[in-house]
Design an enzyme around this catalytic site. Structure first.
Site, mmCIF file in Angstrom:
data_model
loop_
_atom_site.group_PDB
_atom_site.id
_atom_site.type_symbol
_atom_site.label_atom_id
_atom_site.label_comp_id
_atom_site.label_asym_id
_atom_site.label_seq_id
_atom_site.Cartn_x
_atom_site.Cartn_y
_atom_site.Cartn_z
ATOM 1 C CG HIS A 192 -2.120 -6.368 -2.231
ATOM 2 N ND1 HIS A 192 -2.085 -4.986 -2.154
ATOM 3 C CD2 HIS A 192 -2.458 -6.804 -0.981
ATOM 4 C CE1 HIS A 192 -2.383 -4.612 -0.920
ATOM 5 N NE2 HIS A 192 -2.614 -5.682 -0.186
ATOM 6 C CG ASP B 257 -1.631 -3.883 -5.398
ATOM 7 O OD1 ASP B 257 -2.635 -4.623 -5.344
ATOM 8 O OD2 ASP B 257 -1.145 -3.314 -4.402
ATOM 9 C CB SER C 20 -2.374 -4.052 2.692
ATOM 10 O OG SER C 20 -3.631 -4.485 2.227
#
Length: 320
Positions: free
Chosen positions: A302, A269, A126
């Protein structure tokens, strides 16, 4: 094996926005062998993460440690705290002073201070992966392997929009951390993940849907361990990843990066989409030979990079 938090003072730092900081505190932890006695792996944490990668409250215990994918018998694992993430008690109120590239510059200063000539790998998930991209763009020789996971070299319009909503909540809500976290959880997971987990069940005790009590629980949990200024700061960084800002094109910048680049996307995601990752891979493939794209297959979206350890192990084991 596990070091206490240590600190470096960065002096006279001017951000890209022109904000001057006479001193900045850069804290870090080292796991495994002492620095310079083994190949060094830098791990950059995600939004609400910190330098505590392993051990009690370690957020990547399944991936890093003795006899794990990244074996702390073979590698020194280094993790910096993003200045302002609050883990070391250091707070930055003027969060708009900083962009992701500023943090990359600060981390690189830390690496120079520690007399590290080259890292074996930089990996991050991330925002941590975005900072890894920024570091490699600034110092193309800094690492042998660049492993950006569930991220990209830029914040897309979709990402910027979500961060904008997060910022609105953080600035305007009466329960900012809790409410922002609830919204964020909807982006970190997927509709399929929620269906599999909750199946429209209710919590009779509280007279709410289980998905609601779960979201409230996550909001309250974060509120207890994260500061408002830290959340604003990290959200600002997530919004400002862009290795090309005020610079050359992606192709020119990426062609200078000497590292083997191993992009790991997640098929579900909603934040850093697999399509964007594949686009980045296609562009890279035209200019570099030492680049690969692999994908975690998961219903969890995610957050899969913190959940699908076995898959991640399979994708990383050859590098480590």
């Amino acid at each position: 094996m596990e070091n206490k938090q240590q600190s470096i003072i960065i002096n006279n730092f001017t951000t890209e926005n022109g904000a001057f900081y006479a001193t900045l505190n850069l804290s870090f932890q080292v796991f495994g062998p002492a620095l310079h006695s083994a190949p060094i792996v830098l791990v950059n944490h995600a939004l609400t993460g910190n330098s505590q990668i392993i051990g009690e409250n370690g957020w990547w215990n399944d991936l890093i440690g003795l006899n794990k994918t990244i074996d702390t018998a073979k590698y020194s694992v280094l993790a910096f705290n993003v200045p302002g993430n609050g883990f070391d008690g250091f707070i930055i109120e003027n969060y708009q002073d900083f962009k992701a590239r500023d943090i990359a510059r600060i981390f690189l200063e830390g690496i120079r201070f520690l007399k590290i000539k080259q890292l074996y790998a930089i990996l991050g998930g991330s925002i941590g992966g975005g900072i890894a991209w920024e570091m490699s763009a600034l110092e193309p020789k800094i690492t042998r392997h660049l492993i950006p996971i569930a991220t990209d070299w830029k914040s897309t319009d979709w990402m910027i929009a979500n961060c904008f909503l997060q910022e609105q909540i953080l600035n305007n809500s009466s329960k900012p951390i809790e409410d922002a976290r609830i919204h964020a959880m909807l982006c970190y997971r997927t509709p399929e993940s929620f269906t599999a987990k909750f199946e429209r069940t209710t919590n009779n005790e509280l007279a709410v849907f289980n998905v609601e009590s779960w979201l409230l629980h996550h909001g309250q949990k974060l509120q207890k361990r994260f500061q408002l200024s830290s959340y604003k700061m990290m959200n600002q960084l997530l919004k400002t990843i862009d290795i090309t800002r005020n610079k050359e094109t992606f192709e020119i910048i990426a062609s200078k990066i000497e590292a083997d680049i191993h992009i790991i996307g997640i098929d579900s995601d909603l934040f850093f989409t697999a399509d964007q990752n594949k686009l980045t891979y296609q562009e890279l493939k035209g200019i570099k030979n030492n680049v690969s794209y692999q994908e975690l297959v998961s219903i969890h979206g995610h957050d899969a990079f913190l959940i699908e350890y076995q898959q991640l192990h399979n994708l990383l084991k050859d590098i480590f």
